[in-house]
Design a protein around this motif. Sequence first.
Motif, mmCIF file in Angstrom:
data_model
loop_
_atom_site.group_PDB
_atom_site.id
_atom_site.type_symbol
_atom_site.label_atom_id
_atom_site.label_comp_id
_atom_site.label_asym_id
_atom_site.label_seq_id
_atom_site.Cartn_x
_atom_site.Cartn_y
_atom_site.Cartn_z
ATOM 1 N N ILE A 98 0.835 -1.205 0.000
ATOM 2 C CA ILE A 98 0.000 0.000 0.000
ATOM 3 C C ILE A 98 0.868 1.253 0.000
ATOM 4 O O ILE A 98 0.575 2.228 -0.715
ATOM 5 C CB ILE A 98 -0.952 -0.003 1.215
ATOM 6 C CG1 ILE A 98 -1.930 -1.185 1.105
ATOM 7 C CG2 ILE A 98 -1.728 1.311 1.304
ATOM 8 C CD1 ILE A 98 -2.756 -1.411 2.350
ATOM 9 N N HIS A 99 1.942 1.241 0.785
ATOM 10 C CA HIS A 99 2.877 2.372 0.749
ATOM 11 C C HIS A 99 3.427 2.567 -0.665
ATOM 12 O O HIS A 99 3.535 3.706 -1.146
ATOM 13 C CB HIS A 99 4.034 2.129 1.724
ATOM 14 C CG HIS A 99 3.684 2.361 3.159
ATOM 15 N ND1 HIS A 99 3.193 3.571 3.614
ATOM 16 C CD2 HIS A 99 3.763 1.549 4.251
ATOM 17 C CE1 HIS A 99 2.974 3.488 4.923
ATOM 18 N NE2 HIS A 99 3.316 2.278 5.319
ATOM 19 N N PHE A 100 3.770 1.480 -1.315
ATOM 20 C CA PHE A 100 4.292 1.553 -2.684
ATOM 21 C C PHE A 100 3.267 2.171 -3.630
ATOM 22 O O PHE A 100 3.602 3.019 -4.470
ATOM 23 C CB PHE A 100 4.678 0.151 -3.151
ATOM 24 C CG PHE A 100 5.108 0.077 -4.590
ATOM 25 C CD1 PHE A 100 6.281 0.693 -5.009
ATOM 26 C CD2 PHE A 100 4.351 -0.616 -5.522
ATOM 27 C CE1 PHE A 100 6.689 0.624 -6.343
ATOM 28 C CE2 PHE A 100 4.748 -0.691 -6.846
ATOM 29 C CZ PHE A 100 5.920 -0.063 -7.256
ATOM 30 N N CYS A 155 -2.084 13.680 -0.398
ATOM 31 C CA CYS A 155 -1.158 13.759 0.744
ATOM 32 C C CYS A 155 -1.894 13.519 2.057
ATOM 33 O O CYS A 155 -1.454 12.723 2.893
ATOM 34 C CB CYS A 155 -0.467 15.121 0.768
ATOM 35 S SG CYS A 155 0.751 15.386 -0.541
ATOM 36 N N PHE A 156 -3.023 14.193 2.235
ATOM 37 C CA PHE A 156 -3.777 14.028 3.477
ATOM 38 C C PHE A 156 -4.349 12.612 3.579
ATOM 39 O O PHE A 156 -4.440 12.049 4.674
ATOM 40 C CB PHE A 156 -4.900 15.063 3.564
ATOM 41 C CG PHE A 156 -4.438 16.417 4.009
ATOM 42 C CD1 PHE A 156 -3.878 16.600 5.264
ATOM 43 C CD2 PHE A 156 -4.559 17.522 3.185
ATOM 44 C CE1 PHE A 156 -3.449 17.845 5.692
ATOM 45 C CE2 PHE A 156 -4.129 18.774 3.591
ATOM 46 C CZ PHE A 156 -3.573 18.944 4.852
ATOM 47 N N ASN A 157 -4.744 12.045 2.449
ATOM 48 C CA ASN A 157 -5.244 10.675 2.433
ATOM 49 C C ASN A 157 -4.149 9.710 2.890
ATOM 50 O O ASN A 157 -4.384 8.810 3.721
ATOM 51 C CB ASN A 157 -5.721 10.333 1.021
ATOM 52 C CG ASN A 157 -6.486 9.029 0.952
ATOM 53 O OD1 ASN A 157 -5.964 7.976 1.287
ATOM 54 N ND2 ASN A 157 -7.731 9.094 0.507
ATOM 55 N N TYR A 158 -2.951 9.905 2.367
ATOM 56 C CA TYR A 158 -1.815 9.053 2.725
ATOM 57 C C TYR A 158 -1.429 9.248 4.193
ATOM 58 O O TYR A 158 -1.122 8.288 4.913
ATOM 59 C CB TYR A 158 -0.646 9.371 1.808
ATOM 60 C CG TYR A 158 0.525 8.423 1.891
ATOM 61 C CD1 TYR A 158 0.432 7.181 2.509
ATOM 62 C CD2 TYR A 158 1.752 8.761 1.315
ATOM 63 C CE1 TYR A 158 1.508 6.311 2.560
ATOM 64 C CE2 TYR A 158 2.839 7.892 1.362
ATOM 65 C CZ TYR A 158 2.708 6.674 1.992
ATOM 66 O OH TYR A 158 3.773 5.815 2.043
ATOM 67 N N ILE A 159 -1.468 10.492 4.647
ATOM 68 C CA ILE A 159 -1.160 10.789 6.045
ATOM 69 C C ILE A 159 -2.104 10.029 6.973
ATOM 70 O O ILE A 159 -1.683 9.441 7.980
ATOM 71 C CB ILE A 159 -1.236 12.308 6.301
ATOM 72 C CG1 ILE A 159 -0.017 13.002 5.683
ATOM 73 C CG2 ILE A 159 -1.333 12.616 7.793
ATOM 74 C CD1 ILE A 159 -0.136 14.511 5.624
ATOM 75 N N GLN A 160 -3.390 10.029 6.635
ATOM 76 C CA GLN A 160 -4.356 9.330 7.473
ATOM 77 C C GLN A 160 -4.108 7.830 7.478
ATOM 78 O O GLN A 160 -4.238 7.167 8.522
ATOM 79 C CB GLN A 160 -5.782 9.615 6.975
ATOM 80 C CG GLN A 160 -6.863 9.095 7.905
ATOM 81 C CD GLN A 160 -6.759 9.705 9.298
ATOM 82 O OE1 GLN A 160 -6.668 10.918 9.457
ATOM 83 N NE2 GLN A 160 -6.762 8.862 10.322
ATOM 84 N N PHE A 161 -3.729 7.288 6.329
ATOM 85 C CA PHE A 161 -3.404 5.862 6.279
ATOM 86 C C PHE A 161 -2.227 5.542 7.198
ATOM 87 O O PHE A 161 -2.259 4.551 7.942
ATOM 88 C CB PHE A 161 -3.073 5.443 4.845
ATOM 89 C CG PHE A 161 -2.437 4.088 4.753
ATOM 90 C CD1 PHE A 161 -3.209 2.941 4.852
ATOM 91 C CD2 PHE A 161 -1.060 3.953 4.580
ATOM 92 C CE1 PHE A 161 -2.621 1.677 4.789
ATOM 93 C CE2 PHE A 161 -0.470 2.706 4.517
ATOM 94 C CZ PHE A 161 -1.253 1.569 4.620
ATOM 95 N N PHE A 166 4.657 5.267 11.550
ATOM 96 C CA PHE A 166 5.119 6.581 11.960
ATOM 97 C C PHE A 166 6.400 7.007 11.250
ATOM 98 O O PHE A 166 6.601 8.196 10.999
ATOM 99 C CB PHE A 166 5.308 6.608 13.480
ATOM 100 C CG PHE A 166 4.035 6.421 14.239
ATOM 101 C CD1 PHE A 166 3.056 7.407 14.231
ATOM 102 C CD2 PHE A 166 3.784 5.255 14.946
ATOM 103 C CE1 PHE A 166 1.857 7.238 14.918
ATOM 104 C CE2 PHE A 166 2.602 5.074 15.631
ATOM 105 C CZ PHE A 166 1.634 6.066 15.622
ATOM 106 N N GLY A 167 7.277 6.062 10.934
ATOM 107 C CA GLY A 167 8.489 6.416 10.206
ATOM 108 C C GLY A 167 8.166 6.974 8.834
ATOM 109 O O GLY A 167 8.700 8.003 8.419
ATOM 110 N N GLN A 168 7.265 6.295 8.127
ATOM 111 C CA GLN A 168 6.852 6.762 6.809
ATOM 112 C C GLN A 168 6.067 8.055 6.913
ATOM 113 O O GLN A 168 6.163 8.926 6.041
ATOM 114 C CB GLN A 168 6.007 5.689 6.116
ATOM 115 C CG GLN A 168 5.626 6.018 4.683
ATOM 116 C CD GLN A 168 6.834 6.142 3.775
ATOM 117 O OE1 GLN A 168 7.861 5.498 4.009
ATOM 118 N NE2 GLN A 168 6.739 6.974 2.765
ATOM 119 N N LEU A 169 5.305 8.215 7.978
ATOM 120 C CA LEU A 169 4.506 9.429 8.162
ATOM 121 C C LEU A 169 5.388 10.667 8.201
ATOM 122 O O LEU A 169 5.074 11.691 7.588
ATOM 123 C CB LEU A 169 3.690 9.318 9.454
ATOM 124 C CG LEU A 169 2.816 10.518 9.816
ATOM 125 C CD1 LEU A 169 1.832 10.842 8.704
ATOM 126 C CD2 LEU A 169 2.070 10.233 11.121
ATOM 127 N N GLY A 170 6.509 10.596 8.915
ATOM 128 C CA GLY A 170 7.429 11.730 8.962
ATOM 129 C C GLY A 170 7.961 12.091 7.590
ATOM 130 O O GLY A 170 8.092 13.275 7.250
#
Length: 212
Positions: free
Chosen positions: A113-115, A131-137, A144-148
Amino acid sequence: FTPDEIRAIVTRRRKSEYLLQRRGGGNTSGGGSGKNGVTKSDYLKYIEEEILLERLRKLRKEKVLREMRRRREKQGRKESEDDDGSNDDGDTRKRAAAYKTSGPGDSHIVQHIHFLYQRLLKKFHYDLDICFNYIQFCKDFKSFGQLGRVYAEALQRHPREEGLWIEAAGFEFFGMLDAQDGDGRGRNGEEDDYDEQTRIVGSSIQNARVLM
């Protein structure tokens, strides 16, 4: 998953990838809704299917663990010092420990999903809604690492988006505390002043923008 389910998953993914590749040559400017172009909804539908698949995997794993705990508790009440019973209980404990241990299969769907999100962001030039959609995921699945990294990349492309700055500041203040609370416990009441602290951070950002 059963062999039949795995085959169905592979077939669905192949169809979704074919759709993205077949439409990939179309015009995607301004939201990607060209005549034959891939759209955001094509990617988001694919992502939503993968999210549902991951939730199903987690529910099944939790069900197996509950059944193992129930079996172990029943065995403990039934058997006192019977050697065979002790061995069976030990085997059950080993199987339960194996299920609790995270392996490659536990993270495969989330990584996929990240990919997909990374492909989607690049395809549509870090569209703010995406971006906001991905942030919520990332928040929902505790990535949290990917979120940053998502915040950093989004802010590079939307440096004047105040809502994004407020979100990123809130993560810097409280996100790492969430990451440390892996057992699901609260932060001793810190959630109560989260909104107030976020408003303070947002006000500071707005004041700084005025001074710039």
